[in-house]
Design a protein around this motif. Structure first.
Motif, PDB file in Angstrom:
ATOM      1  N   ASP A  24      36.672  14.769  42.231  1.00  0.00           N
ATOM      2  CA  ASP A  24      37.970  14.748  41.555  1.00  0.00           C
ATOM      3  C   ASP A  24      38.740  15.997  41.986  1.00  0.00           C
ATOM      4  OD1 ASP A  24      40.148  14.751  39.890  1.00  0.00           O
ATOM      5  OD2 ASP A  24      39.009  14.363  38.054  1.00  0.00           O
ATOM      6  N   PRO A  25      39.887  15.820  42.684  1.00  0.00           N
ATOM      7  CA  PRO A  25      40.646  16.983  43.173  1.00  0.00           C
ATOM      8  C   PRO A  25      41.100  17.917  42.061  1.00  0.00           C
ATOM      9  CG  PRO A  25      41.626  14.886  43.924  1.00  0.00           C
ATOM     10  CD  PRO A  25      40.507  14.544  43.023  1.00  0.00           C
ATOM     11  N   ASN A  26      41.192  17.385  40.846  1.00  0.00           N
ATOM     12  CA  ASN A  26      41.698  18.192  39.727  1.00  0.00           C
ATOM     13  C   ASN A  26      40.598  18.776  38.845  1.00  0.00           C
ATOM     14  OD1 ASN A  26      44.396  17.523  40.440  1.00  0.00           O
ATOM     15  ND2 ASN A  26      44.119  15.509  39.462  1.00  0.00           N
ATOM     16  N   ASP A  27      39.339  18.482  39.164  1.00  0.00           N
ATOM     17  CA  ASP A  27      38.222  18.965  38.321  1.00  0.00           C
ATOM     18  C   ASP A  27      37.121  19.516  39.219  1.00  0.00           C
ATOM     19  OD1 ASP A  27      36.206  19.454  36.515  1.00  0.00           O
ATOM     20  OD2 ASP A  27      36.411  17.547  35.456  1.00  0.00           O
ATOM     21  N   MET A  28      37.106  20.837  39.385  1.00  0.00           N
ATOM     22  CA  MET A  28      36.132  21.466  40.273  1.00  0.00           C
ATOM     23  C   MET A  28      34.706  21.324  39.748  1.00  0.00           C
ATOM     24  SD  MET A  28      36.012  22.826  43.194  1.00  0.00           S
ATOM     25  CE  MET A  28      37.688  23.346  43.525  1.00  0.00           C
TER      26      MET A  28
ATOM     27  N   GLY B  74      34.629  28.908  50.089  1.00  0.00           N
ATOM     28  CA  GLY B  74      35.760  29.820  50.022  1.00  0.00           C
ATOM     29  C   GLY B  74      36.375  29.933  48.656  1.00  0.00           C
ATOM     30  N   SER B  75      35.763  29.271  47.642  1.00  0.00           N
ATOM     31  CA  SER B  75      36.297  29.309  46.283  1.00  0.00           C
ATOM     32  C   SER B  75      36.139  30.697  45.677  1.00  0.00           C
ATOM     33  CB  SER B  75      35.572  28.270  45.424  1.00  0.00           C
ATOM     34  OG  SER B  75      35.897  28.421  44.066  1.00  0.00           O
ATOM     35  N   GLU B  76      37.014  30.996  44.732  1.00  0.00           N
ATOM     36  CA  GLU B  76      36.922  32.287  44.049  1.00  0.00           C
ATOM     37  C   GLU B  76      35.818  32.291  42.999  1.00  0.00           C
ATOM     38  OE1 GLU B  76      40.733  33.190  42.457  1.00  0.00           O
ATOM     39  OE2 GLU B  76      41.703  33.420  44.415  1.00  0.00           O
ATOM     40  N   ARG B  77      35.444  31.109  42.496  1.00  0.00           N
ATOM     41  CA  ARG B  77      34.378  31.042  41.479  1.00  0.00           C
ATOM     42  C   ARG B  77      33.013  31.219  42.143  1.00  0.00           C
ATOM     43  NH1 ARG B  77      34.370  26.388  37.102  1.00  0.00           N
ATOM     44  NH2 ARG B  77      33.810  25.149  38.943  1.00  0.00           N
ATOM     45  N   GLU B  78      32.211  32.073  41.573  1.00  0.00           N
ATOM     46  CA  GLU B  78      30.893  32.336  42.156  1.00  0.00           C
ATOM     47  C   GLU B  78      29.982  31.120  42.067  1.00  0.00           C
ATOM     48  OE1 GLU B  78      29.466  35.802  40.141  1.00  0.00           O
ATOM     49  OE2 GLU B  78      30.482  37.167  41.534  1.00  0.00           O
TER      50      GLU B  78
ATOM     51  N   LYS C 173      28.408  34.429  56.784  1.00  0.00           N
ATOM     52  CA  LYS C 173      28.411  35.885  56.973  1.00  0.00           C
ATOM     53  C   LYS C 173      29.467  36.540  56.087  1.00  0.00           C
ATOM     54  CE  LYS C 173      26.590  36.192  61.694  1.00  0.00           C
ATOM     55  NZ  LYS C 173      26.906  36.541  63.097  1.00  0.00           N
ATOM     56  N   ASP C 174      30.627  35.899  55.982  1.00  0.00           N
ATOM     57  CA  ASP C 174      31.689  36.449  55.131  1.00  0.00           C
ATOM     58  C   ASP C 174      31.254  36.485  53.673  1.00  0.00           C
ATOM     59  OD1 ASP C 174      33.372  36.874  57.235  1.00  0.00           O
ATOM     60  OD2 ASP C 174      34.476  34.982  57.009  1.00  0.00           O
ATOM     61  N   ILE C 175      30.617  35.369  53.226  1.00  0.00           N
ATOM     62  CA  ILE C 175      30.137  35.318  51.836  1.00  0.00           C
ATOM     63  C   ILE C 175      29.097  36.403  51.607  1.00  0.00           C
ATOM     64  CG2 ILE C 175      28.849  33.916  50.163  1.00  0.00           C
ATOM     65  CD1 ILE C 175      30.130  31.453  51.434  1.00  0.00           C
ATOM     66  N   TYR C 176      28.206  36.558  52.572  1.00  0.00           N
ATOM     67  CA  TYR C 176      27.119  37.541  52.455  1.00  0.00           C
ATOM     68  C   TYR C 176      27.677  38.968  52.346  1.00  0.00           C
ATOM     69  CZ  TYR C 176      23.005  40.297  53.645  1.00  0.00           C
ATOM     70  OH  TYR C 176      21.988  41.214  53.636  1.00  0.00           O
ATOM     71  N   LYS C 177      28.722  39.248  53.124  1.00  0.00           N
ATOM     72  CA  LYS C 177      29.276  40.605  53.157  1.00  0.00           C
ATOM     73  C   LYS C 177      30.172  40.898  51.962  1.00  0.00           C
ATOM     74  CE  LYS C 177      29.212  40.976  58.219  1.00  0.00           C
ATOM     75  NZ  LYS C 177      30.042  40.999  59.445  1.00  0.00           N
ATOM     76  N   LYS C 178      30.945  39.897  51.525  1.00  0.00           N
ATOM     77  CA  LYS C 178      31.978  40.144  50.525  1.00  0.00           C
ATOM     78  C   LYS C 178      31.493  40.013  49.090  1.00  0.00           C
ATOM     79  CE  LYS C 178      35.750  38.712  53.591  1.00  0.00           C
ATOM     80  NZ  LYS C 178      36.832  37.720  53.838  1.00  0.00           N
ATOM     81  N   THR C 179      30.582  39.064  48.824  1.00  0.00           N
ATOM     82  CA  THR C 179      30.188  38.830  47.433  1.00  0.00           C
ATOM     83  C   THR C 179      29.353  39.977  46.872  1.00  0.00           C
ATOM     84  OG1 THR C 179      29.138  37.260  45.912  1.00  0.00           O
ATOM     85  CG2 THR C 179      28.070  37.585  48.034  1.00  0.00           C
ATOM     86  N   LYS C 180      29.565  40.234  45.610  1.00  0.00           N
ATOM     87  CA  LYS C 180      28.782  41.264  44.922  1.00  0.00           C
ATOM     88  C   LYS C 180      27.670  40.662  44.063  1.00  0.00           C
ATOM     89  CE  LYS C 180      32.620  44.552  44.744  1.00  0.00           C
ATOM     90  NZ  LYS C 180      33.519  45.354  43.873  1.00  0.00           N
ATOM     91  N   ASN C 181      27.663  39.344  43.990  1.00  0.00           N
ATOM     92  CA  ASN C 181      26.646  38.643  43.201  1.00  0.00           C
ATOM     93  C   ASN C 181      25.393  38.442  44.058  1.00  0.00           C
ATOM     94  OD1 ASN C 181      25.059  36.674  41.871  1.00  0.00           O
ATOM     95  ND2 ASN C 181      26.853  35.857  40.827  1.00  0.00           N
ATOM     96  N   ASP C 182      24.285  39.036  43.621  1.00  0.00           N
ATOM     97  CA  ASP C 182      23.051  38.942  44.417  1.00  0.00           C
ATOM     98  C   ASP C 182      22.567  37.504  44.556  1.00  0.00           C
ATOM     99  OD1 ASP C 182      22.882  41.606  44.976  1.00  0.00           O
ATOM    100  OD2 ASP C 182      21.597  42.085  43.267  1.00  0.00           O
ATOM    101  N   LYS C 183      22.803  36.674  43.543  1.00  0.00           N
ATOM    102  CA  LYS C 183      22.342  35.288  43.609  1.00  0.00           C
ATOM    103  C   LYS C 183      23.017  34.531  44.746  1.00  0.00           C
ATOM    104  CE  LYS C 183      21.234  34.888  38.692  1.00  0.00           C
ATOM    105  NZ  LYS C 183      21.513  34.158  37.421  1.00  0.00           N
TER     106      LYS C 183
END
Length: 923
Positions: free
Chosen positions: A388-392, A431-435, A467-477
């Motif tokens: 659903d495009p409106n419900d992530m 690429g979502s902002e939600r972890e 690689k981008d996710i690995y470098k940028k995220t601060k969430n260890d999970k």
């Protein structure tokens, strides 16, 4: 004399008072006499008399005590014994009283009083035992204790355990059922106390085991909904016990009851309706929010065990089709749950992986393409319906459900990943902002890159994203999941040194980070599990393997996690261990084909320099030192559906690699490796069972079986070892199975029944090996081993002499003839290793084959010439003398002359020893 007369005087006065019926005065006089008396014999009489007084006064404890003191002086004092018997009977100690009167009747066998008391006490003891141990009274006692609010907790627990044990016996289960037991058990359930509920559920399980009629009655009296509601509670023990009850019911209703009911068969209704109701109820539990995580796990476990066919030859797979039609979407719903989002189903760490296993087994149980198309369509419809495009939240639910399919029936999941828009959705979620979106998407990318073609696509399109996710995220999970994705893509070339996906040193850096997270005990188990997933991929690289086994903290951390309750980790640990020991299946490389491939410019896999044998052996030593065996034994014991046949096969491969060096086999046994191998050799894939049996053979061939396989477990080892004696197994497996079975056969008579020389297939396969063992008796060192105590080499050789295979018989008899000629002590030892030695010797010298008969006669001559006169005398006093005489008197015959000559030589030797006299005719 006056002082010595005082106790006697008091004794006599006491006797007079006793005869006059003045018991109290008699006791007083006897007590004074005891205080003054120093003569033990007189003292014994006084104690015996005072015992009679206490019997009159019904003071039975004192009477027994005084009688015992008299018996201590004279154990054959009949009066004291009988008085103690009378006192003990009154005290209710019938068994002790019976022993005393039994001694009395032994001393005076004609005494009618003793005999009558003996008979009476025997009858009373039997009656008491019957009452005490009658099932009815035991059942009632248990329920009285359990339902008594004022009863001690310890007594209640004991009563609950006793009730469970009673229900496991057929007589006990029937009595509980007949004596209003079901309502009473329902009362226990209503208490809501964990111990009471467990006792009731386990008692129901005992009553349902192997009894169809009783199981059906309990279903209707208790109710399927009631049982499901109990399994749904948030208590692991109760959920597991209820699952066991459902399994007992299912087994009884589907053929576990082997009773012949006769006319009563008509009373046992058709169970199909009840089975269908149970199946529907379990499917309802799978997706119900009212069910706890533990209850959901057990519902999924029951479906996994009982829905797919156990035997693919069975044409009926209607339960699988029914489950797909009515429950597949519910199982996918479980796979799609995101624990980090609100309003999700209660789950444990194992729930989603158990659901994936069920999906895989249902897929494997399908028989034709239309059924598989229907399965795919249901999955496709469910996942499409969630986008659903409106419900992530719905989107990530669909992607997570797809991850569940990729971990189960990969073929189905892989096909859905290839649909237009799915891979793009994964990339978009990354690429979502939600972890939580990133986490789900990364996991889906990891699971979807198993196929080389899919991995190539992601390497081209997704590596930079990860690689981008690995470098940028601060969430260890999220960071660790992105790392595992990179690990998996980096290992896409397998162990082919020439097909590294990343630059030199990149995989080592990834592995180092995985080891760092693995050792971080502050992280939750689920996150650290992903570190092991990464190592499972990266350890295909030999440099990573070496670094890992050198890192003791990382290795210990992995072994500790393998022992934890989270069983979803088993497969990743097994993969890592297989890689480190190089115990995976590798095809033999034919040099000619390699040259041909190079000539035609085809790719030729290259072996890493550190994957050679010496490096592998060093890694194995490090792993053994690090405690790998204790981790493996815990993994094997996992009573969980997550220990799949594939995982068992990998564990068996690891054990086989660890047992390669005989010096390490003692370490394996010391940490319980021998015991752990038995279930792997009995259950699992065909290849896994062979590998485990081979590892068992290696251990049993050089170890003391009583230490390696203590207790009754030693008898479980035989069947796997015998399975290696097969034409399809290679020579090394045949040989090591032979050595191990020979080692086992020497322990006791029961195991000697499994003597490998009695296995007919062994003669077809291993005659050369057997012949080598026998003819090695020419060697002096081997002869010394036959002389040594503590082994059964000589016994084995003697028993081989009477086998049906003539080649083996001839070789064994020849070896024995050479040994007894070279070592005279073996002639005497031969008579000690088996009681049948004389019979075996007679069979040899009566054999219809001259070569075997000749060898038997040589053995007889060696025994006569052994300097053991008693042995020679025993031979000549047996039927062997008659046989020798018949053979020796035979007319000369060129074909049998060698046999006749040896028989005559034996007779001459017997005459020289003076054991027989020459035959003379009368004048």
């Amino acid at each position: 004399m006056g002082e010595m007369a005082d106790p006697i005087q008091f004794k006599d006065e006491g006797n007079k008072h006793f005869q006059a019926g003045e018991v109290d005065k008699a006791i007083e006089c006897y007590t004074k006499a005891i205080k003054l008396c120093t003569d033990k014999k007189v003292l014994a009489v006084v104690y015996r008399n005072r015992s009679a007084c206490f019997l009159k006064k019904e003071s039975y404890t004192n009477a027994a005590s005084d009688a015992s003191k008299a018996i201590d002086v004279d154990a054959a004092d009949v009066k004291a014994l009988f008085r103690r018997c009378q006192a003990l009977e009154k005290l209710g100690k019938l068994d002790m009283a019976f022993k005393d009167v039994q001694r009395c009747s032994t001393i005076e066998p004609k005494n009618k009083t003793f005999l009558e008391t003996l008979r009476r006490l025997g009858a009373e003891i039997q009656a008491k035992l019957k009452t005490t141990f009658s099932t009815d009274s035991r059942v009632q006692n248990m329920f009285d204790i359990l339902l008594d609010e004022e009863m001690d907790k310890d007594k209640k627990e004991m009563a609950a355990n006793n009730l469970v044990v009673l229900a496991r016996e057929e007589a006990g289960a029937e009595r509980i059922f007949q004596n209003n037991g079901v309502p009473l058990l329902l009362d226990l359930l209503k208490t809501g106390k964990v111990e009471m509920v467990l006792a009731a559920i386990r008692t129901f399980a005992g009553m349902c085991t192997g009894h169809k009629a009783r199981a059906m009655a309990i279903i209707h009296l208790v109710g399927i909904d009631k049982l499901c509601s109990i399994m749904a509670v948030d208590n692991e023990d109760i959920a597991l016990a209820t699952c066991d009850l459902f399994q007992c019911i299912n087994d009884s209703l589907t053929g576990g009851d082997r009773r012949i009911y006769g006319k009563e068969e008509a009373l046992v209704l058709d169970a199909s309706k009840d089975l269908k109701s149970i199946l529907m109820s379990l499917l309802e539990m799978v997706a119900s929010k009212k069910v706890s995580g533990h209850g959901r796990d057990q519902a999924l476990n029951l479906l996994t065990r009982n829905v797919p066919r156990k035997d693919k030859k069975d044409p009926d797979h209607s339960k699988s089709l029914f489950t797909i039609d009515h429950g597949l979407k519910k199982i996918l719903k479980v796979c799609g749950q995101i624990p980090d989002l609100p309003d999700q189903l209660p789950m444990t760490e194992n729930t989603q992986l158990i659901a994936s296993v069920l999906l895989d087994k249902l897929w494997d149980d399908l028989r034709c393409d239309p059924e598989r198309d229907n399965y795919r369509e249901v999955c496709d419809e469910y996942i499409k319906g969630k986008f659903d495009p409106n419900d992530m939240d719905r989107n990530i639910h669909a992607i997570n459900a797809l991850s569940g399919l990729l971990q189960g029936p990969f073929e189905v999941g892989n096909q859905l990943v290839g649909r237009q828009g799915i891979m793009e959705m994964m990339v978009a979620l990354c690429g979502s902002e939600r972890e939580v979106d990133q986490m789900v998407a990364v996991e889906a990318l990891i699971h979807s890159s198993t196929k080389m073609s899919r991995a190539s696509f992601i390497i081209t399109n997704g590596v930079s994203l990860l690689k981008d996710i690995y470098k940028k995220t601060k969430n260890d999970k999220i960071k660790i999941r992105a790392l595992v994705g990179l690990c998996k893509l980096g290992s896409a070339g397998g162990d082919d040194y020439s097909m590294r996906q990343f630059a030199e040193g990149s995989t080592e850096k990834l592995a180092k980070q995985c080891r760092k997270w693995l050792c971080n005990s502050a992280m939750d188990t689920r996150t650290r599990k992903w570190a092991i997933e990464g190592l499972a991929y990266l350890t295909q690289d030999a440099d990573v393997k070496d670094d890992f086994v050198e890192d003791d903290p990382a290795m210990k951390a992995m072994f500790d996690l393998a022992k934890s309750k989270d069983k979803t980790i088993l497969y990743a640990v097994a993969c890592t261990l297989v890689n480190c020991t190089n115990s995976y299946e590798k095809k033999d490389i034919i040099p000619e084909l390699v040259q041909l491939a190079k000539f035609s410019k085809q790719h030729v896999p290259e072996q890493h320099p550190k994957d050679k044998k010496d490096f592998i052996q060093k890694r194995v030593k490090r792993m053994l030192k690090g405690g790998v065996i204790s981790a493996l034994t815990v993994m094997v014991k996992a009573d969980n559906l997550l220990l799949t046949d594939q995982t068992k096969e990998m564990l068996a491969r690891v054990f086989l690699a660890l047992a390669d060096d005989p010096k390490d086999r003692g370490t394996i046994c010391a940490h319980g490796g021998g015991k752990a191998l038995i279930p792997l050799a009995l259950e699992g894939s065909a290849i896994g069972k062979v590998r485990a049996a081979h590892a068992l053979a290696k251990i049993a061939a050089v170890s003391n079986p009583e230490i390696a396989f203590p207790g009754e477990r030693i008898y479980e080892v035989v069947r796997p070892l015998v399975s290696l004696l097969h034409p399809e197994r290679d020579g090394v497996q045949n040989y090591e199975a032979l050595l191990s079975l020979t080692n086992l056969a020497g322990l006791n008579d029961k195991l000697s029944m499994y003597n490998p020389t009695k296995h007919q297939r062994l003669f077809q396969i291993n005659y050369t090996i057997q012949q080598c063992i026998v003819t090695s008796s020419l060697c002096v060192q081997v002869q010394d081993r036959y002389l040594e105590d503590g082994n059964d080499r000589l016994k084995l050789l003697v028993l081989m002499c009477v086998e049906d295979n003539e080649k083996l018989q001839r070789a064994a008899a020849g070896g024995l003839a050479m040994l007894t000629a070279a070592q005279k002590k073996l002639c005497t030892k031969m008579t000690l290793v088996t009681l049948q030695w004389m019979e075996i010797l007679q069979r040899l010298i009566l054999h219809d084959q001259p070569q075997i008969q000749h060898r038997g006669l040589v053995i007889v001559y060696n025994m006569l010439n052994s300097d053991d006169n008693e042995l020679a005398k025993k031979l000549m006093e047996s039927e062997i003398l008659e046989i020798l005489t018949v053979i020796g008197k035979a007319m000369d015959n060129p074909k049998r002359q060698i046999v006749i000559d040896v028989a005559r030589t034996c007779l001459v030797k017997a005459m020289d020893l003076g054991l027989i006299k020459p035959f003379t005719t009368p004048s």
